[in-house]
Design a protein around this motif. Sequence first.
Motif, PDB file in Angstrom:
ATOM      1  N   SER A  11      35.604  62.903  49.359  1.00 22.89           N
ATOM      2  CA  SER A  11      36.901  63.327  49.126  1.00 22.89           C
ATOM      3  C   SER A  11      37.089  64.473  50.565  1.00 22.89           C
ATOM      4  O   SER A  11      38.062  64.821  50.634  1.00 22.89           O
ATOM      5  CB  SER A  11      37.289  64.112  48.037  1.00 22.89           C
ATOM      6  OG  SER A  11      36.067  65.232  47.921  1.00 22.89           O
ATOM      7  N   ASN A  12      35.884  64.260  51.152  1.00 25.37           N
ATOM      8  CA  ASN A  12      35.881  65.289  52.287  1.00 25.37           C
ATOM      9  C   ASN A  12      36.112  64.575  53.624  1.00 25.37           C
ATOM     10  O   ASN A  12      35.514  65.321  54.586  1.00 25.37           O
ATOM     11  CB  ASN A  12      34.742  66.466  52.261  1.00 25.37           C
ATOM     12  CG  ASN A  12      33.412  65.654  52.295  1.00 25.37           C
ATOM     13  OD1 ASN A  12      33.467  64.343  52.247  1.00 25.37           O
ATOM     14  ND2 ASN A  12      32.465  66.289  52.207  1.00 25.37           N
ATOM     15  N   ASP A  35      39.783  54.655  47.566  1.00 22.59           N
ATOM     16  CA  ASP A  35      39.553  54.651  46.200  1.00 22.59           C
ATOM     17  C   ASP A  35      38.570  53.547  45.290  1.00 22.59           C
ATOM     18  O   ASP A  35      38.353  53.343  44.300  1.00 22.59           O
ATOM     19  CB  ASP A  35      40.958  54.437  45.221  1.00 22.59           C
ATOM     20  CG  ASP A  35      41.853  55.534  45.330  1.00 22.59           C
ATOM     21  OD1 ASP A  35      41.479  56.652  45.912  1.00 22.59           O
ATOM     22  OD2 ASP A  35      43.196  55.524  45.326  1.00 22.59           O
ATOM     23  N   CYS A  47      25.558  67.717  45.064  1.00 25.32           N
ATOM     24  CA  CYS A  47      26.418  68.711  44.448  1.00 25.32           C
ATOM     25  C   CYS A  47      26.653  67.954  42.798  1.00 25.32           C
ATOM     26  O   CYS A  47      26.443  68.882  42.144  1.00 25.32           O
ATOM     27  CB  CYS A  47      27.716  68.553  45.139  1.00 25.32           C
ATOM     28  SG  CYS A  47      29.075  69.422  44.255  1.00 25.32           S
ATOM     29  N   PHE A  73      34.143  58.385  39.687  1.00 28.41           N
ATOM     30  CA  PHE A  73      34.117  59.206  40.910  1.00 28.41           C
ATOM     31  C   PHE A  73      33.067  58.611  41.845  1.00 28.41           C
ATOM     32  O   PHE A  73      32.169  58.014  41.288  1.00 28.41           O
ATOM     33  CB  PHE A  73      33.820  60.727  40.434  1.00 28.41           C
ATOM     34  CG  PHE A  73      34.985  61.320  39.842  1.00 28.41           C
ATOM     35  CD1 PHE A  73      35.957  61.828  40.248  1.00 28.41           C
ATOM     36  CD2 PHE A  73      34.479  61.648  38.255  1.00 28.41           C
ATOM     37  CE1 PHE A  73      37.032  62.462  39.419  1.00 28.41           C
ATOM     38  CE2 PHE A  73      35.661  62.565  37.828  1.00 28.41           C
ATOM     39  CZ  PHE A  73      36.843  62.566  38.034  1.00 28.41           C
ATOM     40  N   LYS A 130      34.935  66.966  36.461  1.00 29.05           N
ATOM     41  CA  LYS A 130      36.391  67.102  37.006  1.00 29.05           C
ATOM     42  C   LYS A 130      36.676  68.084  38.088  1.00 29.05           C
ATOM     43  O   LYS A 130      37.685  67.661  38.782  1.00 29.05           O
ATOM     44  CB  LYS A 130      37.300  66.925  35.887  1.00 29.05           C
ATOM     45  CG  LYS A 130      37.077  65.200  35.093  1.00 29.05           C
ATOM     46  CD  LYS A 130      38.228  65.581  33.898  1.00 29.05           C
ATOM     47  CE  LYS A 130      38.228  64.212  33.218  1.00 29.05           C
ATOM     48  NZ  LYS A 130      39.113  64.186  32.095  1.00 29.05           N
ATOM     49  N   LYS A 131      36.031  69.081  37.809  1.00 27.20           N
ATOM     50  CA  LYS A 131      36.316  70.245  38.622  1.00 27.20           C
ATOM     51  C   LYS A 131      35.569  70.173  40.009  1.00 27.20           C
ATOM     52  O   LYS A 131      35.788  70.952  40.867  1.00 27.20           O
ATOM     53  CB  LYS A 131      36.080  71.461  37.937  1.00 27.20           C
ATOM     54  CG  LYS A 131      36.949  72.050  36.641  1.00 27.20           C
ATOM     55  CD  LYS A 131      36.327  73.100  36.008  1.00 27.20           C
ATOM     56  CE  LYS A 131      37.149  73.299  34.729  1.00 27.20           C
ATOM     57  NZ  LYS A 131      36.732  74.610  33.734  1.00 27.20           N
ATOM     58  N   GLY A 132      34.769  69.159  40.291  1.00 25.27           N
ATOM     59  CA  GLY A 132      33.961  69.169  41.283  1.00 25.27           C
ATOM     60  C   GLY A 132      34.711  68.459  42.460  1.00 25.27           C
ATOM     61  O   GLY A 132      34.023  68.327  43.541  1.00 25.27           O
ATOM     62  N   THR A 133      35.908  68.295  42.502  1.00 27.08           N
ATOM     63  CA  THR A 133      36.789  67.754  43.593  1.00 27.08           C
ATOM     64  C   THR A 133      36.166  66.321  44.240  1.00 27.08           C
ATOM     65  O   THR A 133      36.132  66.156  45.485  1.00 27.08           O
ATOM     66  CB  THR A 133      37.108  68.629  44.717  1.00 27.08           C
ATOM     67  OG1 THR A 133      35.753  68.965  45.309  1.00 27.08           O
ATOM     68  CG2 THR A 133      37.744  70.079  44.300  1.00 27.08           C
ATOM     69  N   PHE A 134      35.634  65.570  43.383  1.00 29.75           N
ATOM     70  CA  PHE A 134      35.164  64.352  43.787  1.00 29.75           C
ATOM     71  C   PHE A 134      36.231  63.255  44.181  1.00 29.75           C
ATOM     72  O   PHE A 134      37.138  63.296  43.669  1.00 29.75           O
ATOM     73  CB  PHE A 134      33.977  63.949  42.928  1.00 29.75           C
ATOM     74  CG  PHE A 134      32.655  64.770  42.574  1.00 29.75           C
ATOM     75  CD1 PHE A 134      32.224  65.176  43.683  1.00 29.75           C
ATOM     76  CD2 PHE A 134      32.464  65.421  41.521  1.00 29.75           C
ATOM     77  CE1 PHE A 134      30.822  65.849  43.488  1.00 29.75           C
ATOM     78  CE2 PHE A 134      31.429  66.195  41.214  1.00 29.75           C
ATOM     79  CZ  PHE A 134      30.598  66.677  42.277  1.00 29.75           C
ATOM     80  N   GLN A 135      35.810  62.414  45.026  1.00 27.02           N
ATOM     81  CA  GLN A 135      36.633  61.210  45.264  1.00 27.02           C
ATOM     82  C   GLN A 135      36.925  60.428  44.006  1.00 27.02           C
ATOM     83  O   GLN A 135      35.831  59.686  43.564  1.00 27.02           O
ATOM     84  CB  GLN A 135      35.890  60.400  46.318  1.00 27.02           C
ATOM     85  CG  GLN A 135      36.880  58.927  46.806  1.00 27.02           C
ATOM     86  CD  GLN A 135      38.151  59.208  47.276  1.00 27.02           C
ATOM     87  OE1 GLN A 135      38.159  60.181  48.208  1.00 27.02           O
ATOM     88  NE2 GLN A 135      39.144  58.534  46.633  1.00 27.02           N
ATOM     89  N   TYR A 136      38.106  60.111  43.951  1.00 28.53           N
ATOM     90  CA  TYR A 136      38.512  59.017  42.860  1.00 28.53           C
ATOM     91  C   TYR A 136      38.267  57.738  42.944  1.00 28.53           C
ATOM     92  O   TYR A 136      38.240  57.338  44.263  1.00 28.53           O
ATOM     93  CB  TYR A 136      40.052  59.249  42.768  1.00 28.53           C
ATOM     94  CG  TYR A 136      40.761  58.460  41.691  1.00 28.53           C
ATOM     95  CD1 TYR A 136      40.878  58.471  40.394  1.00 28.53           C
ATOM     96  CD2 TYR A 136      41.306  57.055  42.414  1.00 28.53           C
ATOM     97  CE1 TYR A 136      41.374  57.471  39.402  1.00 28.53           C
ATOM     98  CE2 TYR A 136      42.238  56.360  41.551  1.00 28.53           C
ATOM     99  CZ  TYR A 136      42.056  56.512  40.077  1.00 28.53           C
ATOM    100  OH  TYR A 136      42.728  55.652  39.168  1.00 28.53           O
TER     101      TYR A 136
END
Length: 421
Positions: free
Chosen positions: A235-236, A214, A119, A113, A78-84
Amino acid sequence: MTATHSARMQEKTPIESFDVVVIGAGPAGSVSSALLRQNGYKVLVLEKEYFPRFSIGESLLPQCMEYLEQANMLDAVKKGTFQYKNGAAFSRGDEYEYFDFREKFSPGWGTTFQVQRDCFDKILADESQKQGVQIRFGHALVACEEIPNARLLTALDEDNQQYQVSAKFVLDASGFGRVLPKMLKLEKDSSLAPRKSIFTHIEDNIVCPQYDRDKILITVHPKLPEVWYWLIPFSNGRCSLGVVAPTEVIDEIGTEPLACLQQLVSEGGRLANILEHAVYDTQVRSLGSYSCDVTSLYGKRYALLGNAGEFLDPIFSSGVTIAMTSASLAAAAVHKELSGQSPDWESEYADALKVGVKTFKEFVEGWYDQRFQQVVFSKQKSEGITKMISSILAGYAWDKENPYVKTPSRLSTLSEICKSA
């Protein structure tokens, strides 16, 4: 390796002993090793590559979240800033349909995600190490012998030097490397037709307001229904993009991979419009005849996890879910075996895993023979049945309460109903 050579190596270097050795530090290897470590076992993972490293299979299914929880890895992910991700969208020409995984038949997670696997896999491996699992990166298994009460493994280290370890049990989570199937001659041909995939990562530059980041987008070629594309947003501002087609379709184009991929994308209708500003800035890779199977998922003091056992097809993104399910089932069976409880590997592991594999396989076959495409693009969908299908697409292919898991062949009847409607 001869017995004499093996004996000489044993004389020169003491043999380390482990309860379990896992081959591969991908999702199946990291999850299974963490689960075994939770039960106090001494676990070694041999990973021939160095992390982070590129891998496909980036669109997780909600069922995966349960296994990440079991392995105490979900908070780190969850801390990995992955795309929902909350569902899957399907496009064919002017047609567009989607399944929202939050609206499903089975209980459990409805979101997950989309991940860049370099990563994601490193996070899982790091978490397993934090829990006490030993991972040796750059180490490759070269032999696996049966000895009294254990398996004797020969590995090559980072300096290409051989050493040996013993293990009470071995789990092969080597993915497409399929180390033990090749070494122990367990491979057999898949019943699925051979296909080829070409894929890459792109800077997507998507400006289409109707595009839903999403959801994974699966697009069917307007004229060739066996050709389909995946578009997995990250997400990037980047995406994973790939096309799957019968081998002869790709070979007939006869160009190098990037030109082939771009040509097929240009023929993709809505997809071509979505990606009109995309920048192809990463190596295009290919994978052919990827579907595979084995004669057995387990043997004396070993078991095969995930793709090392059977891989179906990229459609529906089932690979990581099957891998994590196999990791959970195998870890439980290994725990019983090392505790002296004599698990029934056929019923508790192989048959249990094949419930979901059989379900996914029916839907994979139904995709290519168009039965499932008929269901997806039907304009008259029953809410109840839609939730059952959504559950399977969300990874809950082991929920026997779902009629389409209990009897996957019901898909044919549903397709006929949709066709007549």
